[in-house]
Design a protein around this motif. Sequence first.
Motif, PDB file in Angstrom:
ATOM      1  N   ARG A 100       0.814  -3.028  -6.430  1.00 12.30           N
ATOM      2  CA  ARG A 100       1.567  -4.055  -7.163  1.00 12.30           C
ATOM      3  C   ARG A 100       2.433  -3.439  -8.254  1.00 12.30           C
ATOM      4  O   ARG A 100       3.522  -3.924  -8.542  1.00 12.30           O
ATOM      5  N   TYR A 101       1.931  -2.374  -8.886  1.00 14.45           N
ATOM      6  CA  TYR A 101       2.652  -1.704  -9.986  1.00 14.45           C
ATOM      7  C   TYR A 101       2.745  -0.204  -9.692  1.00 14.45           C
ATOM      8  O   TYR A 101       2.049   0.603 -10.321  1.00 14.45           O
ATOM      9  N   PRO A 102       3.589   0.187  -8.742  1.00 14.80           N
ATOM     10  CA  PRO A 102       3.618   1.600  -8.321  1.00 14.80           C
ATOM     11  C   PRO A 102       4.019   2.592  -9.417  1.00 14.80           C
ATOM     12  O   PRO A 102       3.671   3.776  -9.327  1.00 14.80           O
ATOM     13  N   ASP A 103       4.728   2.122 -10.448  1.00 14.54           N
ATOM     14  CA  ASP A 103       5.140   3.033 -11.533  1.00 14.54           C
ATOM     15  C   ASP A 103       4.036   3.271 -12.553  1.00 14.54           C
ATOM     16  O   ASP A 103       4.171   4.129 -13.425  1.00 14.54           O
ATOM     17  N   LEU A 104       2.951   2.515 -12.457  1.00 13.83           N
ATOM     18  CA  LEU A 104       1.947   2.519 -13.518  1.00 13.83           C
ATOM     19  C   LEU A 104       1.000   3.725 -13.481  1.00 13.83           C
ATOM     20  O   LEU A 104       0.871   4.433 -14.470  1.00 13.83           O
ATOM     21  N   ILE A 200      -0.421  -0.797   0.629  1.00 12.54           N
ATOM     22  CA  ILE A 200      -0.589   0.542   0.043  1.00 12.54           C
ATOM     23  C   ILE A 200       0.569   1.482   0.374  1.00 12.54           C
ATOM     24  O   ILE A 200       0.670   2.557  -0.211  1.00 12.54           O
ATOM     25  N   ALA A 201       1.444   1.071   1.264  1.00 15.93           N
ATOM     26  CA  ALA A 201       2.657   1.867   1.529  1.00 15.93           C
ATOM     27  C   ALA A 201       3.530   1.966   0.277  1.00 15.93           C
ATOM     28  O   ALA A 201       4.339   2.883   0.143  1.00 15.93           O
ATOM     29  N   LYS A 202       3.351   1.012  -0.648  1.00 13.56           N
ATOM     30  CA  LYS A 202       4.163   1.009  -1.888  1.00 13.56           C
ATOM     31  C   LYS A 202       3.655   2.003  -2.923  1.00 13.56           C
ATOM     32  O   LYS A 202       4.329   2.277  -3.912  1.00 13.56           O
ATOM     33  N   ILE A 203       2.449   2.517  -2.744  1.00 18.86           N
ATOM     34  CA  ILE A 203       1.879   3.460  -3.719  1.00 18.86           C
ATOM     35  C   ILE A 203       2.695   4.742  -3.740  1.00 18.86           C
ATOM     36  O   ILE A 203       2.992   5.315  -2.695  1.00 18.86           O
ATOM     37  N   GLN A 204       3.060   5.176  -4.940  1.00 21.99           N
ATOM     38  CA  GLN A 204       3.932   6.344  -5.067  1.00 21.99           C
ATOM     39  C   GLN A 204       3.213   7.597  -5.556  1.00 21.99           C
ATOM     40  O   GLN A 204       3.718   8.708  -5.406  1.00 21.99           O
ATOM     41  N   CYS A 205       2.051   7.420  -6.161  1.00 21.55           N
ATOM     42  CA  CYS A 205       1.353   8.570  -6.743  1.00 21.55           C
ATOM     43  C   CYS A 205       0.365   9.176  -5.737  1.00 21.55           C
ATOM     44  O   CYS A 205       0.016   8.537  -4.742  1.00 21.55           O
ATOM     45  N   PRO A 206      -0.106  10.403  -5.995  1.00 21.94           N
ATOM     46  CA  PRO A 206      -1.124  10.999  -5.119  1.00 21.94           C
ATOM     47  C   PRO A 206      -2.427  10.181  -5.166  1.00 21.94           C
ATOM     48  O   PRO A 206      -2.801   9.649  -6.204  1.00 21.94           O
ATOM     49  N   GLN A 230      -7.169   5.785   9.697  1.00 23.45           N
ATOM     50  CA  GLN A 230      -6.553   4.538  10.147  1.00 23.45           C
ATOM     51  C   GLN A 230      -6.200   3.636   8.956  1.00 23.45           C
ATOM     52  O   GLN A 230      -5.084   3.138   8.858  1.00 23.45           O
ATOM     53  N   GLN A 231      -7.151   3.447   8.064  1.00 25.16           N
ATOM     54  CA  GLN A 231      -6.935   2.498   6.961  1.00 25.16           C
ATOM     55  C   GLN A 231      -5.960   3.027   5.908  1.00 25.16           C
ATOM     56  O   GLN A 231      -5.244   2.249   5.293  1.00 25.16           O
ATOM     57  N   TYR A 232      -5.953   4.335   5.703  1.00 27.35           N
ATOM     58  CA  TYR A 232      -5.063   4.913   4.677  1.00 27.35           C
ATOM     59  C   TYR A 232      -3.785   5.500   5.277  1.00 27.35           C
ATOM     60  O   TYR A 232      -3.076   6.262   4.622  1.00 27.35           O
ATOM     61  N   ALA A 233      -3.477   5.133   6.520  1.00 26.52           N
ATOM     62  CA  ALA A 233      -2.322   5.695   7.230  1.00 26.52           C
ATOM     63  C   ALA A 233      -1.008   5.503   6.475  1.00 26.52           C
ATOM     64  O   ALA A 233      -0.113   6.344   6.548  1.00 26.52           O
ATOM     65  N   LYS A 234      -0.871   4.393   5.752  1.00 26.98           N
ATOM     66  CA  LYS A 234       0.398   4.085   5.077  1.00 26.98           C
ATOM     67  C   LYS A 234       0.554   4.783   3.718  1.00 26.98           C
ATOM     68  O   LYS A 234       1.602   4.679   3.085  1.00 26.98           O
ATOM     69  N   VAL A 235      -0.502   5.466   3.253  1.00 28.31           N
ATOM     70  CA  VAL A 235      -0.405   6.204   1.979  1.00 28.31           C
ATOM     71  C   VAL A 235       0.144   7.592   2.276  1.00 28.31           C
ATOM     72  O   VAL A 235      -0.458   8.366   3.023  1.00 28.31           O
ATOM     73  N   GLU A 236       1.282   7.888   1.662  1.00 21.58           N
ATOM     74  CA  GLU A 236       1.972   9.140   1.972  1.00 21.58           C
ATOM     75  C   GLU A 236       1.198  10.366   1.490  1.00 21.58           C
ATOM     76  O   GLU A 236       1.107  11.375   2.170  1.00 21.58           O
ATOM     77  N   LYS A 237       0.617  10.252   0.282  1.00 23.02           N
ATOM     78  CA  LYS A 237      -0.054  11.420  -0.307  1.00 23.02           C
ATOM     79  C   LYS A 237      -1.549  11.160  -0.452  1.00 23.02           C
ATOM     80  O   LYS A 237      -2.063  11.038  -1.550  1.00 23.02           O
ATOM     81  N   ALA A 238      -2.259  11.081   0.665  1.00 29.10           N
ATOM     82  CA  ALA A 238      -3.695  10.789   0.619  1.00 29.10           C
ATOM     83  C   ALA A 238      -4.523  12.039   0.925  1.00 29.10           C
ATOM     84  O   ALA A 238      -4.303  12.712   1.935  1.00 29.10           O
ATOM     85  N   ASP A 239      -5.458  12.340   0.038  1.00 29.01           N
ATOM     86  CA  ASP A 239      -6.384  13.453   0.201  1.00 29.01           C
ATOM     87  C   ASP A 239      -7.733  12.839   0.572  1.00 29.01           C
ATOM     88  O   ASP A 239      -8.406  12.240  -0.265  1.00 29.01           O
TER      89      ASP A 239
END
Length: 267
Positions: A100-104, A200-206, A230-239
């Motif tokens: 909801r607040y990707p810059d936060l 979660i595709a909107k999340i910008q941070c790691p 599968q569930q975190y597929a849309k997060v670009e920077k997921a560890d």
Amino acid sequence: MNAQDAFRVKVTGHGKPMILIPGLSSSGEVWDTTVARYKDRFECHVLTLAGFAGVPRIEAPMLEKVREGIAEYVKKNKLVKPVIVGHSLGGTLALDLASRYPDLPGRIVIVDSYPFLMGVMGDDITPAKARENAAQMRKYMGAQTQEAYERFVKSGVSTRSMVTKESDFDRITAWGLTTDRTAATDAMVELFSMDLREDIAKIQCPVQVMATYIGYPGATRASVEAGLKQQYAKVEKADLQVSDRAHHFIMWDDPDWMFANLDRFLK
């Protein structure tokens, strides 16, 4: 509603800001060992959510109000790019907030939680089915007496498999008994109705996710790894990391593993 109505905060330490969110019916004390480790490098803002572990409850929708309350708290206190750490329900809240607040947030750490929690129960669980199950849950829990609720908490039916040590089980039981049952019902129904897999595709941070399969009937390391991907597929920077020792309360059951992962992620 004042942001402070949605949770209580205990601030410890100094340095970069870190917000720690506990899970369902848990006190912020669940993070005591985490705070002890990081308080010399991070200013730790530890929450206990409304209705949980003795904190007065708020009216539903509870999780939405908590999410907005955290956003307001960050802005009001000028916390720059805080690390947000969430366990279980707290992890889902962290994902919701960052979507909801990707810059936060500056970084997010998720301890054994998922964007679509009901999806873990089986591949055939659709969002519509999850909402249907949640509605049935509200009906059942809403009909419970306080006495029946307390018996359920003491029985450990839903919590005994979440920890290894008896002393830790006693601790979560004590928190459960001081949790408002209406708040517990609201939180569970809202949590099980949520599906953030697209958001979660909107999340910008790691994002770091630490999960486990111990204590979950039928779960294996392979099944949990597949579910995470599968569930975190849309997060670009997921560890994505999986513990081979911990039950659900990873911070208590496998602290060395958790802190080694966290140290690496926070560098």
